[in-house]
Design a protein around this motif. Sequence first.
Motif, PDB file in Angstrom:
ATOM      1  N   UNK A 200       0.834  -1.208   0.000  1.00  0.00           N
ATOM      2  CA  UNK A 200       0.000   0.000   0.000  1.00  0.00           C
ATOM      3  C   UNK A 200       0.866   1.254   0.000  1.00  0.00           C
ATOM      4  N   UNK A 201       1.903   1.284   0.847  1.00  0.00           N
ATOM      5  CA  UNK A 201       2.791   2.446   0.891  1.00  0.00           C
ATOM      6  C   UNK A 201       3.555   2.611  -0.418  1.00  0.00           C
ATOM      7  N   UNK A 202       4.019   1.506  -0.975  1.00  0.00           N
ATOM      8  CA  UNK A 202       4.752   1.582  -2.241  1.00  0.00           C
ATOM      9  C   UNK A 202       3.859   2.115  -3.356  1.00  0.00           C
ATOM     10  N   UNK A 203       2.611   1.660  -3.391  1.00  0.00           N
ATOM     11  CA  UNK A 203       1.684   2.150  -4.405  1.00  0.00           C
ATOM     12  C   UNK A 203       1.439   3.642  -4.280  1.00  0.00           C
ATOM     13  N   UNK A 204       1.288   4.122  -3.054  1.00  0.00           N
ATOM     14  CA  UNK A 204       1.052   5.561  -2.856  1.00  0.00           C
ATOM     15  C   UNK A 204       2.285   6.383  -3.213  1.00  0.00           C
ATOM     16  N   UNK A 205       3.466   5.832  -2.941  1.00  0.00           N
ATOM     17  CA  UNK A 205       4.688   6.521  -3.370  1.00  0.00           C
ATOM     18  C   UNK A 205       4.730   6.671  -4.883  1.00  0.00           C
ATOM     19  N   UNK A 206       4.306   5.638  -5.601  1.00  0.00           N
ATOM     20  CA  UNK A 206       4.293   5.693  -7.066  1.00  0.00           C
ATOM     21  C   UNK A 206       3.296   6.731  -7.566  1.00  0.00           C
ATOM     22  N   UNK A 207       2.158   6.858  -6.880  1.00  0.00           N
ATOM     23  CA  UNK A 207       1.170   7.870  -7.263  1.00  0.00           C
ATOM     24  C   UNK A 207       1.745   9.264  -7.084  1.00  0.00           C
ATOM     25  N   UNK A 208       2.402   9.507  -5.942  1.00  0.00           N
ATOM     26  CA  UNK A 208       2.996  10.818  -5.709  1.00  0.00           C
ATOM     27  C   UNK A 208       4.105  11.116  -6.711  1.00  0.00           C
ATOM     28  N   UNK A 209       4.887  10.097  -7.036  1.00  0.00           N
ATOM     29  CA  UNK A 209       5.952  10.302  -8.016  1.00  0.00           C
ATOM     30  C   UNK A 209       5.370  10.706  -9.369  1.00  0.00           C
ATOM     31  N   UNK A 210       4.244  10.117  -9.747  1.00  0.00           N
ATOM     32  CA  UNK A 210       3.609  10.473 -11.019  1.00  0.00           C
ATOM     33  C   UNK A 210       3.137  11.923 -11.012  1.00  0.00           C
TER      34      UNK A 210
END
Length: 412
Positions: A200-210
């Motif tokens: 879940x944390x990794x997915x949210x990091x990817x969203x913020x990076x986008x």
Amino acid sequence: MEPLTVIATIASRYGIAKLIDALTGDKDLGALAVELVGALAASEDRLGERLAGIERRLDEVLEQRYTTAVGTGLRTLLDAGTTADSRVREDEMIRARDLFREAGAAARSRLQVAIAERYLLLCAVALGRPDAARTALRRLDGAATAALFEAGQSALLLNASVEAHARLDRTGWSGSQRKRDARTAELRDSIREAAGEAAELAGRLMVEAAVLAEGLGDGPSPSVRRLPPGQPVRAAFVTGIHRWEIRPRGAGPVRMGALRVDWHDVRVVKAEQPSPRPATSQRTRGDEFRRRAGLPPLGSDRPRLVSRGRLSGSDSFARAFRRAEVHPFGTLEVDVAVRAEPVLAGPVDVRLDVLGAPSQPVTEIGSRILGRVRTLAAGEAEIRIRQSLPADARAGCTLTVGGLLVFPSPVG
């Protein structure tokens, strides 16, 4: 705000351009900069607690050096965001950057690396260093994507069970077999729960990076939403981890984390309807033989058997037959490329599925034999899939990477 939704939430409220300007020290957006850094500080305590819990349950080491550097760096970042003196602000940003670099060097897991790179990216943007920002963005994408897939592997029932047994052996735990089984199950569930939180944390990091990539001029960030866990292929591989659906906001490739998906061609080719065969003397003789034997004519039993939901004892085949009666099958011609930038250290499975196709419990081995699963090998930059799938005229398809990232095709 929840941890790792701060940047995306503020960007949606004010716009990514204003967010970037606030980070770079625009005096007219000082209030926005204070709000952003303050929200980061408020969320970091909860993020730190969650990360510590995840690492502990995954039996990974969260070094004191890492936690100290991240905490001190965030406080320095907060001081830089609230000062009115531009020279002091720059000095504090440089100090915060150095602390986050130290945190990255002390990181023991991909998730720790991704969090450190997240803050390095913010510092680079604030210092007006687009080159350093892109370096941090690339490392953030790579680390977060790897962390997501690693968490997915850790959450697999089989892998979690093996790890639970290994941990119990390392501790030298002794007891009856019943108590040992109970303790193993407890450890297994803890490992899978922690892996789900890590994903879940990794997915949210990817969203913020986008979102930040859009601010750096990489085009509109994709539309991302969290999906429920996927259906199990086999009971031993149920993960319970939420997946992420990624749709582009415009034409061209869509990017999420380190992955870029480019749909070159997705089109339905309708099946040609075969012309009815005229009755032959052989067919007539066959029907006469069946009549004398008390059997119905050839083909007359199909509607009866299909209507009962059975055909030669196969319910799935019967469902496919009923579907074919209403929607004649054609083929979905797919040409899609998946590119990893940067390349991933471990292999990742890539699977194509037709939208609206009957759900079939296909084993992983059978799925590979049928060509439904391909593998982007470790260190491989790109895999291109050209495949014909059975489909009806309304069908599109989805590309699922690592079992957790779902990219719907442009049609369907």
